[in-house]
Design a protein around this motif. Structure first.
Motif, PDB file in Angstrom:
ATOM      1  N   VAL A  33      75.829   1.835   1.019  1.00 53.91           N
ATOM      2  CA  VAL A  33      75.582   0.449   0.606  1.00 53.91           C
ATOM      3  C   VAL A  33      75.525   0.296  -0.903  1.00 53.91           C
ATOM      4  N   ARG A  34      75.355   1.398  -1.627  1.00 51.99           N
ATOM      5  CA  ARG A  34      75.333   1.315  -3.088  1.00 51.99           C
ATOM      6  C   ARG A  34      76.728   1.158  -3.675  1.00 51.99           C
ATOM      7  N   GLN A  35      77.765   1.430  -2.872  1.00 46.98           N
ATOM      8  CA  GLN A  35      79.146   1.349  -3.344  1.00 46.98           C
ATOM      9  C   GLN A  35      79.753   0.042  -2.837  1.00 46.98           C
ATOM     10  N   THR A  36      79.506  -1.030  -3.568  1.00 47.70           N
ATOM     11  CA  THR A  36      79.860  -2.364  -3.086  1.00 47.70           C
ATOM     12  C   THR A  36      81.360  -2.563  -2.934  1.00 47.70           C
ATOM     13  N   GLU A  37      82.150  -1.795  -3.662  1.00 48.77           N
ATOM     14  CA  GLU A  37      83.606  -1.950  -3.550  1.00 48.77           C
ATOM     15  C   GLU A  37      84.104  -1.541  -2.160  1.00 48.77           C
ATOM     16  N   ALA A  38      83.319  -0.739  -1.451  1.00 44.24           N
ATOM     17  CA  ALA A  38      83.724  -0.290  -0.121  1.00 44.24           C
ATOM     18  C   ALA A  38      83.781  -1.429   0.886  1.00 44.24           C
ATOM     19  N   PHE A  39      83.149  -2.551   0.569  1.00 46.36           N
ATOM     20  CA  PHE A  39      83.076  -3.664   1.513  1.00 46.36           C
ATOM     21  C   PHE A  39      84.170  -4.713   1.292  1.00 46.36           C
ATOM     22  N   ALA A  40      84.888  -4.614   0.185  1.00 42.76           N
ATOM     23  CA  ALA A  40      85.825  -5.676  -0.175  1.00 42.76           C
ATOM     24  C   ALA A  40      86.887  -5.911   0.889  1.00 42.76           C
ATOM     25  N   GLU A  41      87.503  -4.860   1.403  1.00 39.40           N
ATOM     26  CA  GLU A  41      88.601  -5.008   2.353  1.00 39.40           C
ATOM     27  C   GLU A  41      88.118  -5.560   3.689  1.00 39.40           C
ATOM     28  N   ILE A  42      87.012  -5.047   4.202  1.00 40.89           N
ATOM     29  CA  ILE A  42      86.506  -5.520   5.496  1.00 40.89           C
ATOM     30  C   ILE A  42      86.082  -6.982   5.409  1.00 40.89           C
ATOM     31  N   LEU A  43      85.566  -7.398   4.261  1.00 37.55           N
ATOM     32  CA  LEU A  43      85.150  -8.793   4.101  1.00 37.55           C
ATOM     33  C   LEU A  43      86.349  -9.725   3.997  1.00 37.55           C
ATOM     34  N   ARG A  44      87.480  -9.202   3.520  1.00 42.24           N
ATOM     35  CA  ARG A  44      88.699 -10.020   3.513  1.00 42.24           C
ATOM     36  C   ARG A  44      89.213 -10.238   4.928  1.00 42.24           C
ATOM     37  N   GLN A  45      89.051  -9.247   5.781  1.00 36.97           N
ATOM     38  CA  GLN A  45      89.564  -9.343   7.144  1.00 36.97           C
ATOM     39  C   GLN A  45      88.647 -10.137   8.074  1.00 36.97           C
ATOM     40  N   TYR A  46      87.341 -10.029   7.839  1.00 33.94           N
ATOM     41  CA  TYR A  46      86.369 -10.636   8.760  1.00 33.94           C
ATOM     42  C   TYR A  46      85.380 -11.490   7.983  1.00 33.94           C
ATOM     43  N   PRO A  47      85.536 -12.806   8.012  1.00 29.61           N
ATOM     44  CA  PRO A  47      84.554 -13.683   7.361  1.00 29.61           C
ATOM     45  C   PRO A  47      83.188 -13.514   8.032  1.00 29.61           C
ATOM     46  N   VAL A  48      82.192 -13.130   7.268  1.00 35.38           N
ATOM     47  CA  VAL A  48      80.873 -12.816   7.806  1.00 35.38           C
ATOM     48  C   VAL A  48      80.001 -14.071   7.827  1.00 35.38           C
ATOM     49  N   ASP A  49      79.515 -14.414   9.013  1.00 34.83           N
ATOM     50  CA  ASP A  49      78.627 -15.561   9.179  1.00 34.83           C
ATOM     51  C   ASP A  49      77.157 -15.157   9.199  1.00 34.83           C
ATOM     52  N   VAL A  50      76.886 -13.918   9.585  1.00 33.53           N
ATOM     53  CA  VAL A  50      75.517 -13.403   9.639  1.00 33.53           C
ATOM     54  C   VAL A  50      75.487 -12.053   8.929  1.00 33.53           C
ATOM     55  N   LEU A  51      74.692 -11.946   7.886  1.00 40.34           N
ATOM     56  CA  LEU A  51      74.538 -10.685   7.163  1.00 40.34           C
ATOM     57  C   LEU A  51      73.118 -10.183   7.373  1.00 40.34           C
ATOM     58  N   VAL A  52      72.999  -8.945   7.834  1.00 36.45           N
ATOM     59  CA  VAL A  52      71.684  -8.328   8.038  1.00 36.45           C
ATOM     60  C   VAL A  52      71.550  -7.154   7.069  1.00 36.45           C
ATOM     61  N   ASN A  53      70.800  -7.372   5.992  1.00 33.78           N
ATOM     62  CA  ASN A  53      70.536  -6.317   5.016  1.00 33.78           C
ATOM     63  C   ASN A  53      69.366  -5.484   5.526  1.00 33.78           C
ATOM     64  N   ASN A  54      69.709  -4.462   6.306  1.00 31.77           N
ATOM     65  CA  ASN A  54      68.692  -3.649   6.953  1.00 31.77           C
ATOM     66  C   ASN A  54      68.521  -2.280   6.310  1.00 31.77           C
ATOM     67  N   ALA A  55      69.559  -1.735   5.705  1.00 30.16           N
ATOM     68  CA  ALA A  55      69.483  -0.379   5.163  1.00 30.16           C
ATOM     69  C   ALA A  55      68.334  -0.264   4.166  1.00 30.16           C
ATOM     70  N   GLY A  56      67.541   0.775   4.331  1.00 30.22           N
ATOM     71  CA  GLY A  56      66.415   0.987   3.426  1.00 30.22           C
ATOM     72  C   GLY A  56      65.959   2.425   3.501  1.00 30.22           C
TER      73      GLY A  56
END
Length: 252
Positions: free
Chosen positions: A64-87
């Motif tokens: 989760v610290r590498q935010t660039e890893a999420f760019a492609e998946i977010l382009r493919q799937y518009p996220v309506d619910v985000l659960v920031n659970n990692a801790g």
């Protein structure tokens, strides 16, 4: 059978971090069963493979610290619910004896990563006029707990961020909910203390909240009408009071 009838209209896809065990995994399955496509984010390849085998779940191996890893998946799937659970609670050492790297680690994962990921998904939510942001806080961010000075500070930052973010998002249709639990039966303390020590000190003889309980609370907030936003859910075992270590043993 999945039942999406009570999820607000337009909510189709959810992303859950820290999804491979405990609270995160319970939330993934609850959202999937509610009819949402769920992107499960974690670091354990083996656990992600098991989740990938579940219908309606897409597994993404990422830190989760590498935010660039999420760019492609977010382009493919518009996220309506985000659960920031990692801790992470990587140590319960007293602050004066803590490795400085542990301070950075807890703030990077518990506070900075959720803010950065939220910043990535928010433009799409605002454009669509709806969305729900969930943040897993902690009672340690609301009251002092022994051995949790840095962890508590990181979770207190999450709590205030949620309050301020709601101010910024007024009129956007995007909801913000913090879930701040007390003692939950997860790997969090076992990682910091070891399995045996955590069991004898924190779990054996105590009634804890289970991860599935948190998942049901999240669903309850999500299922409310779009115009209703639950700002914060503070939840404790019946035998625990606010203030950290004030717990009583039951059933012994």
């Amino acid at each position: 059978m999945p039942d999406s009838t009570s999820i607000p209209a337009g909510y189709r896809c959810a992303l859950v971090t820290g999804a491979t065990s405990g609270i995160g995994k319970a939330i993934v399955m609850a959202l999937r069963d509610a009819g949402l496509q769920v992107i499960a984010v974690g670091r354990s390849r083996e656990a992600l493979d098991a989740l990938q085998a579940e219908k309606g779940v897409i597994a993404l191996q990422a830190d989760v610290r590498q935010t660039e890893a999420f760019a492609e998946i977010l382009r493919q799937y518009p996220v309506d619910v985000l659960v920031n659970n990692a801790g992470i609670l990587s140590t319960r050492a007293a602050f004066q004896g803590m490795d400085p790297a542990e301070i950075d680690n807890m703030f990077d994962i518990n506070l900075k990563a959720p803010l950065q990921l939220t910043r990535q998904v928010l433009p799409g939510m605002i454009e669509r006029g709806h969305g729900h942001l969930f943040f897993l806080g902690s009672s340690a961010g609301r009251a002092p707990h022994p051995g949790a000075a840095v962890y508590g500070a990181s979770k207190a930052g999450v709590s205030l961020f949620c309050d301020a973010l709601r101010c910024d998002l007024l009129g956007s249709g995007v909801r913000v909910t913090e879930i701040a639990p007390g003692r939950v039966q997860t790997q969090l303390y076992r990682t910091a203390m070891g399995m045996e020590a955590a069991g004898s000190e924190l779990y054996d003889g105590y009634e804890s909240i289970m991860p599935e309980d948190i998942a049901q609370l999240l669903l309850a907030a999500l299922r409310l009408p779009q115009q209703v936003d639950v700002t914060r859910l503070e939840v404790f075992p019946t035998a625990q009071a606010v203030g950290g270590s004030r717990m009583v043993k039951t059933g012994i």
